[in-house]
Design a protein around this motif. Sequence first.
Motif, PDB file in Angstrom:
ATOM      1  N   THR A 195      75.504  15.579  55.478  1.00 33.74           N
ATOM      2  CA  THR A 195      74.098  15.259  56.079  1.00 33.74           C
ATOM      3  C   THR A 195      74.154  14.113  57.120  1.00 33.74           C
ATOM      4  O   THR A 195      73.392  14.157  58.054  1.00 33.74           O
ATOM      5  CB  THR A 195      72.863  14.935  55.076  1.00 33.74           C
ATOM      6  OG1 THR A 195      73.508  13.916  54.118  1.00 33.74           O
ATOM      7  CG2 THR A 195      72.824  16.367  54.114  1.00 33.74           C
ATOM      8  N   ARG A 196      74.917  13.316  56.876  1.00 32.41           N
ATOM      9  CA  ARG A 196      74.958  12.033  57.687  1.00 32.41           C
ATOM     10  C   ARG A 196      73.700  11.166  57.802  1.00 32.41           C
ATOM     11  O   ARG A 196      73.205  10.701  58.926  1.00 32.41           O
ATOM     12  CB  ARG A 196      75.533  12.432  59.097  1.00 32.41           C
ATOM     13  CG  ARG A 196      77.025  12.737  59.001  1.00 32.41           C
ATOM     14  CD  ARG A 196      77.832  12.999  60.351  1.00 32.41           C
ATOM     15  NE  ARG A 196      79.087  13.315  60.069  1.00 32.41           N
ATOM     16  CZ  ARG A 196      79.503  14.692  59.886  1.00 32.41           C
ATOM     17  NH1 ARG A 196      78.687  15.788  60.285  1.00 32.41           N
ATOM     18  NH2 ARG A 196      80.730  14.725  59.924  1.00 32.41           N
ATOM     19  N   ARG A 197      72.910  11.244  56.755  1.00 30.84           N
ATOM     20  CA  ARG A 197      71.614  10.702  56.670  1.00 30.84           C
ATOM     21  C   ARG A 197      71.292  10.176  55.344  1.00 30.84           C
ATOM     22  O   ARG A 197      70.983  10.945  54.542  1.00 30.84           O
ATOM     23  CB  ARG A 197      70.306  11.530  57.192  1.00 30.84           C
ATOM     24  CG  ARG A 197      69.034  10.799  57.526  1.00 30.84           C
ATOM     25  CD  ARG A 197      67.910  11.707  57.921  1.00 30.84           C
ATOM     26  NE  ARG A 197      68.142  12.326  59.261  1.00 30.84           N
ATOM     27  CZ  ARG A 197      67.996  11.815  60.309  1.00 30.84           C
ATOM     28  NH1 ARG A 197      67.100  10.640  60.483  1.00 30.84           N
ATOM     29  NH2 ARG A 197      68.128  12.601  61.588  1.00 30.84           N
ATOM     30  N   HIS A 203      74.609   5.899  57.562  1.00 26.91           N
ATOM     31  CA  HIS A 203      75.715   6.609  57.170  1.00 26.91           C
ATOM     32  C   HIS A 203      76.858   5.875  57.832  1.00 26.91           C
ATOM     33  O   HIS A 203      76.806   5.967  59.025  1.00 26.91           O
ATOM     34  CB  HIS A 203      75.465   8.079  57.413  1.00 26.91           C
ATOM     35  CG  HIS A 203      76.449   9.062  56.962  1.00 26.91           C
ATOM     36  ND1 HIS A 203      76.474   9.644  55.716  1.00 26.91           N
ATOM     37  CD2 HIS A 203      77.603   9.350  57.703  1.00 26.91           C
ATOM     38  CE1 HIS A 203      77.594  10.427  55.888  1.00 26.91           C
ATOM     39  NE2 HIS A 203      78.469   9.984  56.903  1.00 26.91           N
TER      40      HIS A 203
END
Length: 407
Positions: A195-197, A203
């Motif tokens: 997701t990189r969130r 992140h």
Amino acid sequence: MFGFLRRKKRKTENDDVREDVPARPSGDETAPNQPESAPEAPVEVSEPDHSGEGEVPAATPPAQSTPAEPTPDEHDQQRQETDTPAPAPAETRPAPAGEDSGSLFSRLAKTRSGLTEGLGDLFLGKKKIDDDMLEELETRLIMADVGQQTTMALIDELTDEISRKHVDDPERLFETLHRLMVERLEAVQPPVPPTRRQDGRPHVMVVCGINGGGKTTSIGKLAHRFKAEGHDVTLAAADTFRAAAVEQLIAWGERNDVRVIGEPGRGDPASVAFDAVSSARARGSDVLIVDTAGRLHTQSGLMDELGKLIRVIGKAEPEAPDEVLLVIDASIGQNALTQARQFNQAVRLTGLIVTKLDGTAKGGIVFAIAEELGLPIHFIGVGEKPEDLRPFEPRAFVDALLDHQPD
């Protein structure tokens, strides 16, 4: 169907059609049912005149006409004809879907050519798969740097399918090879992309690799992608070893309008990474990408330093880093596998970025890495533009390698 088989089949059919068309009569043959031409009338020859007492009159040379000088109006007309632009070329047929200059299909042309060039001549028209076919296929896979171990595993599985009568013709053989290659890559890919969130923190991605593999350029392209996806991005210039590395990352930051933590002259990469994590968290950044010094896998001192940098990031943010990505240059073939193996032993890699796939015939290295190390490939580089760093899709990749165009 596979494109190289389709093209060979079409060529064979066209050759058969040409052989069925009767040859046209040559110019010296008389066509049937055509009347013969009338004989030519005799030419009358005048008697020579002997009244000149044996004197033979001198032959008068033919008069040579001198071309007339063009008039001014003709000069203008010639100049207008010379200056007239050439007619526009005929409109070319648009490329088939998926074969434009920017497609993955076109960018993997070198590896695909090495795998499939000439296979249509060998396979098409044969009703039975023989040892020569399998031996040629094995050679092509090894030449594409699929790797000895992976190649032998693929050939063994194909041989098993043949012995069970599940595969009995070249088309089905390649369909089975396509399926096995896709399965190998999908087996190591995450079920869903990261997701990189993260909640309440950035992140954190650490990007490592050797010099010249495209590491810093890949970071700039990642920043471009994440920014376009709506993420707030921060870059950390922790490559304090290579000259002008910090300046290069700052230039990418200016191009993408993202913050860069670090400045030329700082000597401790771990302190840069620590400050970058603290700054990104304070500013509410979604993604922090940490550039690291390029190093050879044989340089134990620099490999230890990379491990220290990752530990320091963990002190700044206990759950970080979220990703440790290795950038490898596909053009170096089996050496990339050695690099991945050594880096994975020094730091726990979570995935790969494979660059320069558009300029090499060794794109099969991704299968060797997946087979031996089980590392997923997150992105591939197939060109110079920021958009040419693309998320890796196993099925589309194998389609492009094997010239497979789904019906």
